[in-house]
Write a protein that holds these residues in place. Structure first.
Motif, PDB file in Angstrom:
ATOM      1  N   LEU A 142      12.845  29.503  57.950  1.00  0.00           N
ATOM      2  CA  LEU A 142      13.165  29.446  59.374  1.00  0.00           C
ATOM      3  C   LEU A 142      13.274  30.817  60.034  1.00  0.00           C
ATOM      4  N   ALA A 143      13.344  31.876  59.252  1.00  0.00           N
ATOM      5  CA  ALA A 143      13.461  33.207  59.842  1.00  0.00           C
ATOM      6  C   ALA A 143      12.208  33.536  60.657  1.00  0.00           C
ATOM      7  N   PRO A 144      12.363  34.142  61.822  1.00  0.00           N
ATOM      8  CA  PRO A 144      11.193  34.471  62.644  1.00  0.00           C
ATOM      9  C   PRO A 144      10.140  35.299  61.916  1.00  0.00           C
ATOM     10  N   ASP A 145      10.578  36.264  61.109  1.00  0.00           N
ATOM     11  CA  ASP A 145       9.612  37.102  60.393  1.00  0.00           C
ATOM     12  C   ASP A 145       8.852  36.318  59.321  1.00  0.00           C
ATOM     13  N   ARG A 146       9.466  35.284  58.749  1.00  0.00           N
ATOM     14  CA  ARG A 146       8.742  34.469  57.770  1.00  0.00           C
ATOM     15  C   ARG A 146       7.664  33.633  58.472  1.00  0.00           C
ATOM     16  N   ILE A 147       8.016  33.107  59.624  1.00  0.00           N
ATOM     17  CA  ILE A 147       7.052  32.313  60.391  1.00  0.00           C
ATOM     18  C   ILE A 147       5.872  33.172  60.830  1.00  0.00           C
ATOM     19  N   SER A 148       6.156  34.349  61.387  1.00  0.00           N
ATOM     20  CA  SER A 148       5.067  35.215  61.857  1.00  0.00           C
ATOM     21  C   SER A 148       4.277  35.793  60.684  1.00  0.00           C
ATOM     22  N   ALA A 149       4.928  35.997  59.529  1.00  0.00           N
ATOM     23  CA  ALA A 149       4.215  36.512  58.358  1.00  0.00           C
ATOM     24  C   ALA A 149       3.172  35.519  57.871  1.00  0.00           C
ATOM     25  N   LYS A 150       3.527  34.250  57.860  1.00  0.00           N
ATOM     26  CA  LYS A 150       2.564  33.232  57.418  1.00  0.00           C
ATOM     27  C   LYS A 150       1.406  33.109  58.408  1.00  0.00           C
ATOM     28  N   ALA A 151       1.719  33.222  59.693  1.00  0.00           N
ATOM     29  CA  ALA A 151       0.648  33.212  60.693  1.00  0.00           C
ATOM     30  C   ALA A 151      -0.223  34.448  60.554  1.00  0.00           C
ATOM     31  N   GLY A 152       0.408  35.588  60.293  1.00  0.00           N
ATOM     32  CA  GLY A 152      -0.344  36.824  60.111  1.00  0.00           C
ATOM     33  C   GLY A 152      -1.247  36.772  58.898  1.00  0.00           C
ATOM     34  N   LEU A 153      -0.776  36.143  57.814  1.00  0.00           N
ATOM     35  CA  LEU A 153      -1.604  36.009  56.621  1.00  0.00           C
ATOM     36  C   LEU A 153      -2.888  35.239  56.922  1.00  0.00           C
ATOM     37  N   LEU A 189       1.129  37.242  49.937  1.00  0.00           N
ATOM     38  CA  LEU A 189       2.332  37.251  50.755  1.00  0.00           C
ATOM     39  C   LEU A 189       3.526  36.993  49.838  1.00  0.00           C
ATOM     40  N   VAL A 190       4.306  38.034  49.602  1.00  0.00           N
ATOM     41  CA  VAL A 190       5.443  37.940  48.681  1.00  0.00           C
ATOM     42  C   VAL A 190       6.673  37.542  49.487  1.00  0.00           C
ATOM     43  N   VAL A 194       4.969  33.914  45.459  1.00  0.00           N
ATOM     44  CA  VAL A 194       3.676  33.884  46.142  1.00  0.00           C
ATOM     45  C   VAL A 194       3.154  32.460  46.089  1.00  0.00           C
ATOM     46  N   SER A 195       2.673  31.993  47.215  1.00  0.00           N
ATOM     47  CA  SER A 195       2.125  30.641  47.291  1.00  0.00           C
ATOM     48  C   SER A 195       0.720  30.617  46.707  1.00  0.00           C
ATOM     49  N   GLN A 196       0.503  29.728  45.766  1.00  0.00           N
ATOM     50  CA  GLN A 196      -0.799  29.576  45.119  1.00  0.00           C
ATOM     51  C   GLN A 196      -1.347  28.177  45.383  1.00  0.00           C
ATOM     52  N   LYS A 197      -2.621  28.117  45.699  1.00  0.00           N
ATOM     53  CA  LYS A 197      -3.258  26.821  45.902  1.00  0.00           C
ATOM     54  C   LYS A 197      -3.629  26.210  44.562  1.00  0.00           C
ATOM     55  N   ILE A 198      -3.338  24.926  44.395  1.00  0.00           N
ATOM     56  CA  ILE A 198      -3.755  24.201  43.202  1.00  0.00           C
ATOM     57  C   ILE A 198      -4.555  22.981  43.629  1.00  0.00           C
ATOM     58  N   ASN A 199      -5.444  22.552  42.783  1.00  0.00           N
ATOM     59  CA  ASN A 199      -6.331  21.433  43.116  1.00  0.00           C
ATOM     60  C   ASN A 199      -6.048  20.281  42.159  1.00  0.00           C
ATOM     61  N   GLU A 200      -5.448  19.226  42.690  1.00  0.00           N
ATOM     62  CA  GLU A 200      -5.185  18.031  41.898  1.00  0.00           C
ATOM     63  C   GLU A 200      -6.058  16.901  42.422  1.00  0.00           C
ATOM     64  N   LYS A 201      -7.167  16.679  41.676  1.00  0.00           N
ATOM     65  CA  LYS A 201      -8.112  15.613  42.035  1.00  0.00           C
ATOM     66  C   LYS A 201      -8.563  15.767  43.478  1.00  0.00           C
ATOM     67  N   ASN A 202      -8.995  17.000  43.778  1.00  0.00           N
ATOM     68  CA  ASN A 202      -9.573  17.354  45.081  1.00  0.00           C
ATOM     69  C   ASN A 202      -8.558  17.381  46.229  1.00  0.00           C
ATOM     70  N   ASP A 234       4.821  30.502  43.040  1.00  0.00           N
ATOM     71  CA  ASP A 234       4.911  31.112  41.724  1.00  0.00           C
ATOM     72  C   ASP A 234       5.745  32.381  41.809  1.00  0.00           C
ATOM     73  N   LYS A 235       6.588  32.579  40.802  1.00  0.00           N
ATOM     74  CA  LYS A 235       7.392  33.797  40.741  1.00  0.00           C
ATOM     75  C   LYS A 235       6.476  35.012  40.698  1.00  0.00           C
ATOM     76  N   TYR A 236       6.822  36.038  41.470  1.00  0.00           N
ATOM     77  CA  TYR A 236       5.946  37.215  41.582  1.00  0.00           C
ATOM     78  C   TYR A 236       6.798  38.440  41.868  1.00  0.00           C
ATOM     79  N   LYS A 237       6.512  39.516  41.193  1.00  0.00           N
ATOM     80  CA  LYS A 237       7.165  40.809  41.485  1.00  0.00           C
ATOM     81  C   LYS A 237       6.094  41.851  41.720  1.00  0.00           C
ATOM     82  N   SER A 238       6.069  42.380  42.906  1.00  0.00           N
ATOM     83  CA  SER A 238       5.081  43.405  43.250  1.00  0.00           C
ATOM     84  C   SER A 238       5.362  44.677  42.467  1.00  0.00           C
ATOM     85  N   ASP A 239       4.318  45.213  41.832  1.00  0.00           N
ATOM     86  CA  ASP A 239       4.475  46.494  41.138  1.00  0.00           C
ATOM     87  C   ASP A 239       3.726  47.612  41.850  1.00  0.00           C
ATOM     88  N   SER A 240       3.446  47.404  43.132  1.00  0.00           N
ATOM     89  CA  SER A 240       2.855  48.467  43.942  1.00  0.00           C
ATOM     90  C   SER A 240       3.797  49.658  43.975  1.00  0.00           C
TER      91      SER A 240
END
Length: 611
Positions: free
Chosen positions: A368-379, A393-394, A439-447, A454-460
């Protein structure tokens, strides 16, 4: 690069040239000297930054029977002890240099402090993006050390009148550097410490002048947690180049270090500091629609110049040695707003397509945070303009009520900043830079395409941050208020004030919070060439606050966003990280009971109570 420190004991510090009402800060005898923390405490604070190496060197100062000042380099593993040799010396003092290195450039690893054959010592926390030539496979710290070794020993501002040997002075070399830096350098030939930070203040360097609380002179990239309860112990070192020349006192049996501040020697750098804009007050014809056909081409050229300067700034800040980095070497502090979208799009143009790009987004209110909403739109918008790039998008979620220990730690990082607004921004930056989320990952279950987190830690190890965009392009609400009250001239003065105090209000704090996670914050909007180009453009082309929010504020950056294909981001209103992530709301509820009570108490600028 990571972090630096210097601790001087046994030397009286003469501050008369900096503080007219002060002469010499005296030390008690070493036997009764009280200290708040040890060198090891500073090392521990720097070690949290995840350096590839951390080292220290000590210099022991003494005089012979003829009172000639001499120095002896001591290795870290061989601490100085009183011996017959030492007891025969009339005066003595100790200088301890600490350097932590996050290796981002150069093929071969280095360990700081660097010591050359002449006995000079360098600890450097910064990047050389221009001004001094550095090959792609070279380490800029080593190149800078070579340049400093060739400098004359003059301390005078007018060294050419006293030196005459054609060599550069130390201030002249440091004035050449384009890029962020903080530095401590021992020049053996003159028995002088040179120290300072770049003219904009993009790297943290805090100072403790000798006092009754702690008699040492200390410089450090960060405060140890043990100093958190001591008010006014640290100060942000004002931007500039300083010298501390050591000499034997003629008055008594003590060493004295005289501190002087030196002018920048590059006139262009001096102009940036003054932040004077040529065209501030528009004429009526500059704002009318009658010249629209003529001005559109002119404006297009201005937008192209700004875009080109920003792209080159981002390119400079993606210089690294691939042997030291991961599959996602550069991340962006990402809200999905105008500034971070521009940085992400330019990073895509500058970074090899084989690398992934992490977009680090923090929220204290989940989805619900504004930055989360705009981040997903920005992605989504970034994926449209760069579909072949892997964008991560972490999503970093936090609950303020469960962060008591983390808040105490961040409180030590922001020191000497000490308001609730500083703490809120510091926590949000610290968590975002940590990059520990999902990080959100797309999975395909019977199309049927679904998404899972998925748990993710940026090592940048490099983090691009949008600092400086609001100050230079009038993105804050107070800019609109100032324009309404005092028109163009008042707006320009407010922006000038913001730029001239950004080192104290923002950059030191932000650098410390980011670096604590083993990342180097880089600020493309604060590149010297970007600042110069924006200053050369008439103010009314930068911003037009007669227009509503999302149009007139940061007008020129909105045009740049459109040129990058970011049409949705180009009209987004400004939101500061403390509001977009909703940490300010949660902090207000925790400390004041409600947002209304917090606003009545001016919570943002209130000093922090002990946690």
């Amino acid at each position: 690069m990571c972090g630096i420190a210097l601790i001087i004991s046994g030397v009286r510090i003469d501050l008369s040239s900096l503080l007219p009402d002060t002469t010499i800060r005296s030390f008690p005898s070493q036997e009764t000297e009280s200290i708040l923390f040890s060198v090891d405490d500073i090392k521990t604070a720097l070690r949290r930054r995840g350096p590839d190496s951390l080292g220290s060197k000590s210099i022991f100062l003494h005089t012979d029977d003829e009172r000639t000042l001499q120095s002896a380099l001591e290795e870290e593993k061989e601490p100085i002890k009183e011996s017959n040799r030492v007891l025969n010396y009339t005066l003595f003092g100790k200088l301890i240099f600490v350097g932590a290195t996050l290796q981002l450039r150069g093929v071969y690893p280095i360990t700081q402090p660097l010591v050359d054959k002449s006995g000079n010592i360098l600890v450097y926390n910064g990047e050389v993006f221009g001004g001094i030539e550095v090959n792609s496979d070279s380490n800029d710290t080593e190149i800078l050390m070579q340049s400093l070794n060739k400098c004359c020993s003059c301390i005078s501002h007018e060294h050419e009148d006293t030196c005459g040997n054609g060599k550069y002075s130390v201030p002249e070399i440091l004035s050449k550097i384009k890029g962020p830096w903080a530095l401590i350098y021992w020049q053996e030939s003159s028995k002088t410490i040179w120290f300072g930070r770049d003219a904009i203040g993009r790297r943290s360097l805090v100072v403790h002048w000798p006092s009754s609380k702690d008699s040492r002179f200390i410089l450090s990239s960060v405060s140890p947690p043990s100093a958190i309860d001591e008010l006014n112990f640290w100060e942000e070192l004002p931007c500039g180049v300083y010298s501390l020349a050591m000499s034997a006192s003629k008055m008594d049996e003590k060493l004295v270090g005289k501190v002087k501040r030196h002018n920048w020697t590059d006139p262009l750098l001096e102009d940036l500091i003054k932040w004077e804009r040529t065209f501030v007050e528009p004429k009526p014809e500059d704002l009318t629609e009658s010249d629209k056909m003529f001005s559109s081409e002119h404006r297009g050229n201005l937008h192209q110049k700004v875009l080109a300067a920003l792209k080159e700034s981002v390119r400079r800040r993606t210089i690294f040695s691939e042997i030291h980095l991961s599959n996602s070497p550069v991340a962006v502090l990402f809200s999905g707003g105008l500034d971070s979208m521009i940085l992400a799009a330019l990073l895509n143009q500058c970074l090899d397509p084989k690398f992934e790009i992490d977009l680090l987004n923090v929220s204290f209110d989940g989805e619900l945070a504004p930055d989360r909403i705009s981040a997903k739109a920005g992605l989504k918008e970034l994926r449209k303009i760069a579909p072949l790039r892997t964008w991560n998008l972490v999503e970093i979620d936090a609950e303020l009520s469960k962060m008591t220990l983390e808040m105490k730690h961040v409180l030590s990082l922001i020191n000497p900043s000490n308001t609730y607004m500083d703490l809120n921004i510091g926590i949000a930056l610290w968590l975002a830079a940590g990059g520990d989320g999902y990080v959100s990952q797309k999975i395909n279950e019977k199309n049927n395409s679904k998404c899972q987190l998925d748990k993710y830690k940026s090592d940048s190890r490099i983090l691009l941050v949008g600092s400086g965009a609001d100050e230079q392009c009038a993105g804050y609400g107070r800019h609109r208020t100032k324009f309404r009250e005092t028109s163009w001239g008042g707006l320009n003065e407010e922006m000038k004030l913001d730029m001239q105090r950004i080192w104290k209000r923002n950059l030191g704090r932000d650098d410390r919070c980011i670096a604590d996670n083993g990342k180097e914050g880089r600020f493309p909007f604060l590149d010297e060439d970007v600042i110069r180009i924006l200053l050369d453009i008439p103010l009314w082309e930068i911003v037009d606050l007669r227009q509503p929010s999302g149009l007139g504020d940061k007008k020129i950056l909105r045009e740049v966003a459109k040129m990058l294909g970011l049409n949705e981001a180009a009209v987004l209103p400004k939101r500061a990280i403390q509001f977009g992530s909703r940490i300010a709301r949660e902090s207000n509820r925790k400390n004041y009971g409600s947002n209304r009570a917090a606003n009545q108490a001016s919570a943002g600028t209130a000093f922090i109570h002990p946690l």
